[in-house]
Design an enzyme around this catalytic site. Structure first.
Site, PDB file in Angstrom:
ATOM      1  N   HIS A 201     107.541  50.258 -20.996  1.00  0.00           N
ATOM      2  CA  HIS A 201     107.549  48.883 -20.465  1.00  0.00           C
ATOM      3  C   HIS A 201     107.921  48.979 -18.980  1.00  0.00           C
ATOM      4  CE1 HIS A 201     107.738  44.640 -20.302  1.00  0.00           C
ATOM      5  NE2 HIS A 201     108.776  44.367 -21.062  1.00  0.00           N
TER       6      HIS A 201
ATOM      7  N   LYS B  50     100.781  62.501 -20.779  1.00  0.00           N
ATOM      8  CA  LYS B  50     100.591  61.062 -20.534  1.00  0.00           C
ATOM      9  C   LYS B  50     100.850  60.769 -19.052  1.00  0.00           C
ATOM     10  CE  LYS B  50     101.567  56.488 -22.339  1.00  0.00           C
ATOM     11  NZ  LYS B  50     100.245  55.944 -22.062  1.00  0.00           N
TER      12      LYS B  50
ATOM     13  N   HIS C 182     104.805  37.475 -17.787  1.00  0.00           N
ATOM     14  CA  HIS C 182     103.675  38.129 -18.430  1.00  0.00           C
ATOM     15  C   HIS C 182     103.600  37.828 -19.915  1.00  0.00           C
ATOM     16  CE1 HIS C 182     100.684  41.602 -18.280  1.00  0.00           C
ATOM     17  NE2 HIS C 182     100.350  40.751 -17.344  1.00  0.00           N
TER      18      HIS C 182
ATOM     19  N   ARG D 250      96.766  42.149 -10.970  1.00  0.00           N
ATOM     20  CA  ARG D 250      97.848  42.318 -10.010  1.00  0.00           C
ATOM     21  C   ARG D 250      97.667  43.589  -9.200  1.00  0.00           C
ATOM     22  NH1 ARG D 250     102.235  42.106 -14.694  1.00  0.00           N
ATOM     23  NH2 ARG D 250     100.733  43.693 -15.360  1.00  0.00           N
TER      24      ARG D 250
ATOM     25  N   PHE E  39      98.840  53.449 -15.990  1.00  0.00           N
ATOM     26  CA  PHE E  39      97.395  53.204 -16.191  1.00  0.00           C
ATOM     27  C   PHE E  39      97.139  52.541 -17.542  1.00  0.00           C
ATOM     28  CE2 PHE E  39      97.528  56.219 -12.839  1.00  0.00           C
ATOM     29  CZ  PHE E  39      96.479  55.843 -12.020  1.00  0.00           C
TER      30      PHE E  39
ATOM     31  N   ARG F 223     111.324  36.073 -37.969  1.00  0.00           N
ATOM     32  CA  ARG F 223     111.752  37.027 -39.006  1.00  0.00           C
ATOM     33  C   ARG F 223     110.500  37.499 -39.731  1.00  0.00           C
ATOM     34  NH1 ARG F 223     112.430  40.384 -43.256  1.00  0.00           N
ATOM     35  NH2 ARG F 223     114.568  40.483 -44.039  1.00  0.00           N
TER      36      ARG F 223
ATOM     37  N   ASP G 216     102.261  48.584 -12.216  1.00  0.00           N
ATOM     38  CA  ASP G 216     103.318  49.562 -11.971  1.00  0.00           C
ATOM     39  C   ASP G 216     102.894  50.687 -11.044  1.00  0.00           C
ATOM     40  OD1 ASP G 216     105.296  48.365 -13.594  1.00  0.00           O
ATOM     41  OD2 ASP G 216     104.255  49.100 -15.373  1.00  0.00           O
TER      42      ASP G 216
ATOM     43  N   ARG H 172     111.641  39.218 -13.274  1.00  0.00           N
ATOM     44  CA  ARG H 172     111.271  38.742 -14.612  1.00  0.00           C
ATOM     45  C   ARG H 172     112.303  37.771 -15.191  1.00  0.00           C
ATOM     46  NH1 ARG H 172     107.385  40.771 -18.110  1.00  0.00           N
ATOM     47  NH2 ARG H 172     106.235  40.958 -16.155  1.00  0.00           N
TER      48      ARG H 172
ATOM     49  N   HIS I 128      96.439  49.131 -20.109  1.00  0.00           N
ATOM     50  CA  HIS I 128      97.330  48.029 -20.432  1.00  0.00           C
ATOM     51  C   HIS I 128      97.089  47.544 -21.852  1.00  0.00           C
ATOM     52  CE1 HIS I 128      99.539  44.255 -20.021  1.00  0.00           C
ATOM     53  NE2 HIS I 128     100.154  44.857 -19.039  1.00  0.00           N
TER      54      HIS I 128
ATOM     55  N   MET J 172     101.677  57.788 -16.543  1.00  0.00           N
ATOM     56  CA  MET J 172     102.160  56.407 -16.613  1.00  0.00           C
ATOM     57  C   MET J 172     101.547  55.568 -15.497  1.00  0.00           C
ATOM     58  SD  MET J 172     104.004  56.736 -19.250  1.00  0.00           S
ATOM     59  CE  MET J 172     105.032  55.262 -19.431  1.00  0.00           C
TER      60      MET J 172
END
Lengths: 385, 385
Positions: free
Chosen positions: B232, B265, B197, B280, B269, B366, B322, B347, B271, B267
């Site tokens: 994540h 919240k 991704h 996906r 939903f 950096r 997810d 992954r 992106h 989770m």
């Protein structure tokens, strides 16, 4: 296109503001380094690493009573569970000590995990940053003694007087004897110099991990992995490997000249952020000079100076902190493979401060990328490829 | 100020190009996802995870003979040294499985380190990426079986037929029995969907670490740590915790409505990159629907659909990968705490490709920071604070 975008053209996000911080400024006027507003020169000359770590983690230099409490807390947090000692003993003696440090941190995280509950995590996170600060010197010392002596220190991780500084603890465990006061002071200053450096690669790594709301161990393991690279923390080991090749300054000038003719990279010079000088160099150079005085391999200081001269003459590059740190650590009796783990011990103070700061106003760090691959193509079944 | 800088105003480097890649495009027209030019829909429908991993790591889909070789190589790389098994057995049974995965990777790096020599490293790095791809399913399975059964699988890490897919290996080790073909196919597709991704937080972390020229284990440990966070990879576990609270779609609508009223919240939903839909989602949703048909807890699919409806009505948000992955994994018999470790297994193919790519044209990553701390101040001796 603004200045930051223009700079980023050269890649590596150079000059791009990846976030805000109240912890450090670095590179102002090409050579400044302040921790929370205090110059590195004053902190190194008049403060201690413990005061510096307190400043970084708590935001202010400690009063006498606060510093005494901080010392006691760190001492009480030195211990390690049996599973961590077993894991350290399980690591091959020939392993890279940074792989050991990364593993020690990861294993501790399986045994003493940070809470997944946001409120509990917020309550415990300051103590956890101190825990890791107190843990690493013992992990490094335990493993090193286990490799040297075939067993860990008798007292395990918890050793030393209650008031013992991290610098004294490290030198005692690394050299296996009581260190002289001038070595303790030199190590303490070195820890102050390495403690913090804004959004350097390892600290930025820690912040990217922390920004997913992952736990502190994950962020610190990641930072150790970044620090391990020769373009980051590994540079002082490379500097040592260079200078110890030469017996005299003349040899050094000749050898480095030939390396430059062959376009080989000399580690420990120049900097991604400083353009005029690394303000930490003059401090560590003076320490290296003093420690060289009565040392049987004291010639390495003159050799280092010869390398510095050549690099200035031929490349117009200045030494960074890593260059004279090599000779200084060597004079203190630290084996070269432990140089970067010492950097971990020190930088944990900065990493801890940055992880806590990232959490106060968090946003996932998720950049974009420039695509250079094949354009859209149709899938071909495997029998027809 | 250009568009990228404008976007970065909101923080988190959103929209800023942190480098280039030929591996993936993501978010084109608000909903595209291509791996090296092939659309995710085609790869999922007509390819396999092994073909996808080959595509990511080698740049092209394999011919039949190449795929057979790839399978054999991966099978031959499944083993783990005794020190890794000992380390896994040493991890507390209650530990977070992602802490176990991070530790397994770190310990393997102490036993089978990558060379520090640039030429040797370049020669071995493709094999090392395959080694890690082959290692993680066994590490997850070994530890899970050890926790469930009090001992690791009798065959240790090396188990299964030579042609066994990663999906079949995972399901066999996780559930402790031979998996049905429809579960293997569903898991295989899921691994393809999670494989890559672009510059997501964990992959970006891996690249920041790799850019210091640190070793591949350090980069992967760091990526695991980033993936662990609930913003994540941890999102599918949170989605499961949500949907399994509800017995019926009506309960789900009511419950989610109340959560939204309380501004909690949800989770799974929306992106950071897709604006219209996650491409996906329709694939994994269809898989979840099929697996729900004869499953005793098949109502969780209707519950998930009710949550999806509420989120569209109330927040105008679409489900991401997810969300339905949670139900799909549940129907396959995967315990919730293993969802994110499965993400690691998948992954690893993308991380490996990005680490190799970062090394081909490396520059230290950096960035800079905006300073918000105290202005320059003078040091005060501790006795006067």
């Amino acid at each position: 296109m603004n200045k930051a975008s223009e700079k980023n053209k050269s890649g590596g996000l150079r000059g791009v503001e990846a976030g805000s911080t109240a912890i450090c400024t670095c590179g102002h006027e090409g050579r400044g380094l302040d921790y929370r507003g205090y110059s590195i020169a004053e902190l190194a000359a008049r403060g201690s690493f413990a005061e510096t770590a307190h400043l970084l983690l708590k935001g202010e230099l400690p009063k006498e009573s606060e510093l005494a409490d901080f010392h006691l807390r760190l001492h009480s947090l030195r211990g390690a569970p049996a599973a961590v000692c077993a894991a350290l003993e399980n690591i091959p003696a020939k392993a890279h000590p940074m792989d050991m440090m990364r593993t020690a941190c990861s294993v501790l995280g399986t045994v003493e995990p940070e809470s997944e509950n946001a409120a509990e995590r917020a309550k415990g996170q300051d103590a956890l940053a101190e825990r890791l600060l107190a843990f690493f010197p013992g992990a490094l010392g335990y493993w090193h003694r286990f490799v040297c002596d075939g067993k860990g220190p008798e007292s395990g991780f918890i050793s030393g007087e209650k008031e013992e500084s991290v610098a004294a603890q490290l030198l005692r465990l690394i050299t296996g004897k009581e260190p002289p006061p001038e070595h303790i002071r030199a190590m303490d200053v070195s820890l102050t110099l390495y403690a913090e450096h804004e959004f350097n690669a390892s600290t930025f790594t820690a912040r990217v991990v922390a920004a997913t709301l992952s736990d502190m161990y994950s962020a610190v393991c990641a930072a150790i992995g970044a620090l391990r690279g020769p373009l980051h923390g590994g540079a002082n080991e490379a500097a040592m490997a260079l200078v110890e090749q030469f017996a005299t300054p003349e040899e050094a000038r000749k050898g480095v000249g030939e390396m430059l003719d062959r376009r080989e990279k000399i580690m420990g010079f120049g900097h991604a952020v400083y353009t005029i000088e690394d303000p930490r160099n003059r401090i560590i150079k003076e320490i290296a000079r003093e420690l060289s005085q009565n040392h049987p391999r004291g010639h390495l200081f003159a050799v280092s100076e010869a390398v510095e001269e050549m690099m200035r003459e031929r490349k117009n590059l200045f030494p960074n902190l890593d260059f004279y740190s090599a000779a200084a650590y060597h004079f203190m009796g630290v084996p070269t493979p432990l140089f970067t783990p010492l950097f971990v011990v020190s930088r944990m103070s900065g990493w801890g401060a940055h992880i806590l700061e990232q959490r106060t106003d968090n946003k996932l760090i998720r950049p974009g990328a420039r695509y250079t691959g094949p354009s859209s193509r149709s899938f071909v079944s495997i029998s027809e490829r």
